[in-house]
Enzyme design. Structure first.
Site, mmCIF file in Angstrom:
data_model
loop_
_atom_site.group_PDB
_atom_site.id
_atom_site.type_symbol
_atom_site.label_atom_id
_atom_site.label_comp_id
_atom_site.label_asym_id
_atom_site.label_seq_id
_atom_site.Cartn_x
_atom_site.Cartn_y
_atom_site.Cartn_z
ATOM 1 N N ARG A 1 12.652 -3.508 -8.139
ATOM 2 C CA ARG A 1 11.252 -3.207 -8.420
ATOM 3 C C ARG A 1 11.061 -2.902 -9.896
ATOM 4 O O ARG A 1 11.950 -2.364 -10.557
ATOM 5 C CB ARG A 1 10.782 -1.994 -7.595
ATOM 6 C CG ARG A 1 10.919 -2.148 -6.096
ATOM 7 C CD ARG A 1 10.035 -3.254 -5.537
ATOM 8 N NE ARG A 1 8.619 -3.004 -5.806
ATOM 9 C CZ ARG A 1 7.840 -2.239 -5.050
ATOM 10 N NH1 ARG A 1 8.347 -1.627 -3.985
ATOM 11 N NH2 ARG A 1 6.565 -2.083 -5.349
ATOM 12 N N PRO B 1 0.824 -1.204 0.000
ATOM 13 C CA PRO B 1 0.000 0.000 0.000
ATOM 14 C C PRO B 1 0.863 1.261 0.000
ATOM 15 O O PRO B 1 1.886 1.326 0.674
ATOM 16 C CB PRO B 1 -0.798 -0.118 1.303
ATOM 17 C CG PRO B 1 -0.801 -1.576 1.618
ATOM 18 C CD PRO B 1 0.513 -2.094 1.129
ATOM 19 N N GLU B 2 0.420 2.257 -0.767
ATOM 20 C CA GLU B 2 1.145 3.526 -0.796
ATOM 21 C C GLU B 2 0.542 4.494 0.220
ATOM 22 O O GLU B 2 -0.451 4.187 0.889
ATOM 23 C CB GLU B 2 1.144 4.078 -2.222
ATOM 24 C CG GLU B 2 1.726 3.052 -3.195
ATOM 25 C CD GLU B 2 2.256 3.622 -4.489
ATOM 26 O OE1 GLU B 2 2.611 4.813 -4.533
ATOM 27 O OE2 GLU B 2 2.346 2.853 -5.469
ATOM 28 N N LYS C 1 4.184 5.500 4.838
ATOM 29 C CA LYS C 1 3.526 4.187 4.832
ATOM 30 C C LYS C 1 3.357 3.616 6.233
ATOM 31 O O LYS C 1 3.125 2.414 6.397
ATOM 32 C CB LYS C 1 4.328 3.218 3.960
ATOM 33 C CG LYS C 1 4.453 3.662 2.499
ATOM 34 C CD LYS C 1 5.252 2.664 1.684
ATOM 35 C CE LYS C 1 5.398 3.138 0.240
ATOM 36 N NZ LYS C 1 6.134 2.162 -0.597
#
Length: 270
Positions: free
Chosen positions: A258, A2-3, A52
């Site tokens: 990523r 989640p951002e 976060k």
């Protein structure tokens, strides 16, 4: 993972449902039982997000710090309470709702100095009114590292994840591999402002939408995006699909483990 907008939505929800009244706190799974017993029945005084990270404040009893990581989830329900399903790390029960936390990377009880030290390690959060973009600029303007990597570094900017970094770089037409120190102050100011606007929309809508009105599916006559992240985007997870602006196939590579997405035409090498 989640951002930042997701954590700010959770903080806002938990403020509305739990702050200002005693909260029953337990750990059906058992891994948080000792800490839960310390705060069980005490008043939650505040709920805040920094990047976060989510923090529940219980006055002198301490601060619960949650980092969801890749697999953590909060599930929210109205009363009455039901039996736990799965591995529930922490359960909150309030006046009208109850919440279960499963699979977080971190769920721990901190002292105020410990929480302050954690927050001090984070860069400015675009969603917070107290954020100072100058702090991030000073780190970026001295770095030889690619801007796409710096945007994901939580000590530089807190709350930005893979979707926001790809999309804001596209929207600003910036080569993701541009060294931080090669970014002009003018372009940095525009990037920060755009990031704040996009992430605030994320808080409002509960999804990440980054395309301009003229590039919406109904305007372009294309099919809506189908992805568990929701929302309409320009390049994120659109590998080999045509850029919505110029038609060039969207490129993908790995950066710091990523996936990175960009349009080679709209974001040319500088």
């Amino acid at each position: 993972m989640p951002e930042g907008h997701t954590l700010h939505r959770l903080a806002r929800l938990h403020r509305r449902r739990y702050v200002g009244a005693p909260v029953e706190v337990s750990s059906p799974q058992g891994r948080f039982s000792t800490e839960a017993a310390v705060i069980d029945g005490h008043v939650m005084t505040a709920a805040e997000a920094f990047g976060k990270h989510l923090f529940h404040y219980y006055g002198s009893q301490g601060i619960v710090h949650v980092h969801l990581g890749l697999y953590g989830t909060f599930t929210e329900y109205p009363l009455p309470v039901a039996e736990p399903v799965g591995q529930v790390r922490m359960r909150l029960v309030g006046r009208t709702h109850w919440t279960d936390l499963r699979g977080p990377n971190r769920c721990e009880l901190l002292t105020p100095p410990q929480a302050e030290a954690l927050i001090a390690r984070l860069g400015p959060d675009p969603l917070r009114d107290d954020a100072d973009p100058q702090e991030a600029w000073e780190r970026i303007s001295r770095s030889r590292a690619p801007l796409a990597g710096l945007l994901m570094d939580q000590s530089v900017i807190a709350g930005v994840g893979n979707v926001y970094r790809a999309e804001v770089l596209y929207r600003q037409r910036i080569d993701p591999m541009l060294p931080g120190r090669s970014l002009s102050r003018r372009r940095w100011d525009a990037l920060w402002a755009d990031l704040r606007q996009l992430m605030r929309e994320g808080v409002r809508l509960g999804r990440i939408d980054t395309v301009e009105p003229e590039h919406r599916p109904e305007v372009m006559g294309r099919a809506p995006r189908r992805d568990r992240h929701g929302g309409e985007v320009y390049v994120y997870r659109r590998t080999h699909k045509p850029c919505l602006v110029c038609g060039t196939p969207v490129a993908q590579t790995k950066l710091a483990g990523r996936n990175l997405y960009w349009c080679p035409t709209c974001q040319p090498t500088e």
